[in-house]
Design an enzyme around this catalytic site. Structure first.
Site, PDB file in Angstrom:
ATOM      1  N   GLU A  80     -39.943  24.896 -31.894  1.00 43.46           N
ATOM      2  CA  GLU A  80     -39.328  25.085 -30.587  1.00 43.46           C
ATOM      3  C   GLU A  80     -37.882  24.587 -30.632  1.00 43.46           C
ATOM      4  OE1 GLU A  80     -40.725  22.342 -27.488  1.00 43.46           O
ATOM      5  OE2 GLU A  80     -42.282  21.746 -28.907  1.00 43.46           O
ATOM      6  N   CYS A 112     -45.368  22.705 -28.798  1.00 44.09           N
ATOM      7  CA  CYS A 112     -45.949  22.043 -29.975  1.00 44.09           C
ATOM      8  C   CYS A 112     -47.174  22.770 -30.514  1.00 44.09           C
ATOM      9  CB  CYS A 112     -46.329  20.611 -29.640  1.00 44.09           C
ATOM     10  SG  CYS A 112     -44.940  19.645 -29.092  1.00 44.09           S
ATOM     11  N   HIS A 234     -52.502  16.056 -31.371  1.00 42.85           N
ATOM     12  CA  HIS A 234     -51.050  16.211 -31.300  1.00 42.85           C
ATOM     13  C   HIS A 234     -50.523  14.868 -30.788  1.00 42.85           C
ATOM     14  CE1 HIS A 234     -47.079  17.184 -30.157  1.00 42.85           C
ATOM     15  NE2 HIS A 234     -47.325  17.110 -28.869  1.00 42.85           N
TER      16      HIS A 234
END
Ligand code: HMG
Length: 389
Positions: A80, A112, A234
């Site tokens: 990103e 993400c 994450h």
């Protein structure tokens, strides 16, 4: 479905870091808030010469050391931190690595979650073509801005994974559950190089997505936390993953809780020092776990991938016999240990030295060149990269 998964992994980060206690003192914050409340110790600092392309290429080079390029059909790069609105960062990476022209190179974007989308594309591809391979990379420079609440959760780095039907590290199961709901938790309009974020809301929705998917996963598979040797998340910052893990632990016995908590700590070790690397962050947690602690082959690992905006996926994988010989713990720890500490003044200078968003030439500061690949500058509105001889 035949076995498919991760054959090899690589990692890269920048050559500089900022200590979170130094940042806290300068921002007038109790250092414990950053190191305990948020859970971050250090963050990699990216000079303008280290971007999503140079870091991705370095991680890919690390993963491909000693590997044959025979059968490599695609480079899929989740990021990103795009360096161009049109051309895929993967095209630059292909050129820097000197890969043959008979290859597909594509960039995948969904905050993400991008590298996870790329990973599942790759798994589907190699499951139908036994002799082919795909390089999946998650690479980002996380920027929130000087003096913002998100500043402590910045970072920079990349993780590369060679995906094949000979998964020497992990075989990935076909048991995914996933979801997408439009959410204004975190986003980056094209006019800025820093993310905008509703911090508290982003934490709430992350945990909500995890709880929903974990419930659905258990219903679909009949599995429970006891079936897993580790849960990977994450990790925008270590405390975030721990908040989600608590959702799992609240129904578990002491032995399972102790095992999963210990493994979580091992999985967060690299991220605590590197910071949020957005798309690569979940896979950095994987590397940190596998390189930090010996585990039995056959162990089941659960993965939670989250990308703001928002999209998430929960899936599982099984550790392969001999997986450890595919890893490079001392090399990766050395990369982290050998970064140079910068003080807050130098970090602020580097943060502000960002390539212009107007059509003018720009030269990166040679003083900060490091790693095997770098952005040299921008000439005639084109990015110029170079590789070590
Ligand atoms: P904040 O508002 O400054 O912090 O920003 P806070 O006041 O919420 O405090 C944080 C924690 O520190 C709290 O713990 C405090 O109690 C504790 P908690 O209640 O959460 O357990 N604390 C202390 N602890 C010890 N000693 C002290 C002390 N003082 C306070 N003295 C926030 C925090 C995370 C919101 C901010 O850093 C931020 O906005 N970060 C960026 C957004 C983010 O990372 N969100 C995570 C979920 S979204 C996601 O993961 C996707 C993402 O990676 C992007 C993508 O997908 O592309 C971000």
């Amino acid at each position: 479905m035949s076995e498919v998964g991760i054959e090899k992994m690589g990692f890269a980060t920048t050559g500089l870091y900022l200590d979170m206690e130094d940042l806290a003192r300068r921002r007038g914050v109790d250092p414990d808030k950053y190191t305990i409340g948020i859970g971050q110790k250090e963050q990699s600092v990216a000079p303008s010469s280290q971007d999503a392309v140079s870091l991705a290429a370095a991680a890919a080079k690390d993963a491909l050391q000693g590997e044959s390029l025979e059968g490599l059909d695609m480079v899929l790069l989740g990021t990103e931190s795009a360096v161009d609105a049109s051309r895929a960062a993967a095209v630059y990476v292909k050129e820097l690595l000197g890969l043959p022209d008979e290859i597909r190179c594509v960039e995948v974007k969904q905050a993400c979650y991008g590298a996870t989308a790329a990973l599942f594309w790759a798994l589907d591809y190699v499951s139908r073509r036994k002799d082919r391979k795909v390089l999946v990379i998650g690479s980002d420079v996380a920027r929130y801005g000087l003096n913002t609440a998100g500043e402590v959760t910045q970072g920079a780095g990349a993780v590369a994974m060679l995906i094949s039907s000979n998964p020497k590290i992990l075989s990935i199961e076909g048991d995914s559950v996933f979801m997408t709901v439009e959410a204004a938790d975190f986003w980056r309009p094209p006019y800025t190089n820093c993310a905008l974020v509703n911090g508290r809301y982003s934490m709430q929705i992350y945990v909500e997505f995890f709880s929903k998917l974990w419930k659905r996963y258990r219903q679909n598979t009949g599995k429970s936390a006891k079936d897993f040797e580790a849960f990977l998340f994450h990790l925008p910052f270590a405390k975030m993953g721990f908040k989600a893990l608590k959702e799992v632990l609240k129904d578990e016995d002491e032995e399972t809780s102790a095992r999963l908590s210990k493994r979580f700590e091992t999985s967060a070790a690299y991220g605590r020092r590197v910071g949020n690397i957005y798309s690569g962050s979940l896979y950095l947690a994987l590397l940190s776990l596998l390189e930090g602690e010996a585990m039995d082959p056959g162990s089941k690992i659960a993965f939670f991938s989250y990308g703001s905006g928002a999209e998430a996926e929960l899936f599982s994988a099984t550790l392969k016999e001999g997986y450890f010989s595919q890893l490079s713990p001392s090399r990766h720890l050395k990369m982290i240990e050998e970064r140079r500490r910068v003080d807050v003044d130098e970090y602020e200078h580097l943060f502000s030295d960002f390539p212009p968003s107007s059509p003018q030439d720009y030269a990166c500061d040679k003083k900060y060149f490091s790693g095997p690949f770098r952005l040299v500058g921008i000439k005639n509105q084109q990015r110029v990269y170079e590789a070590d001889e």
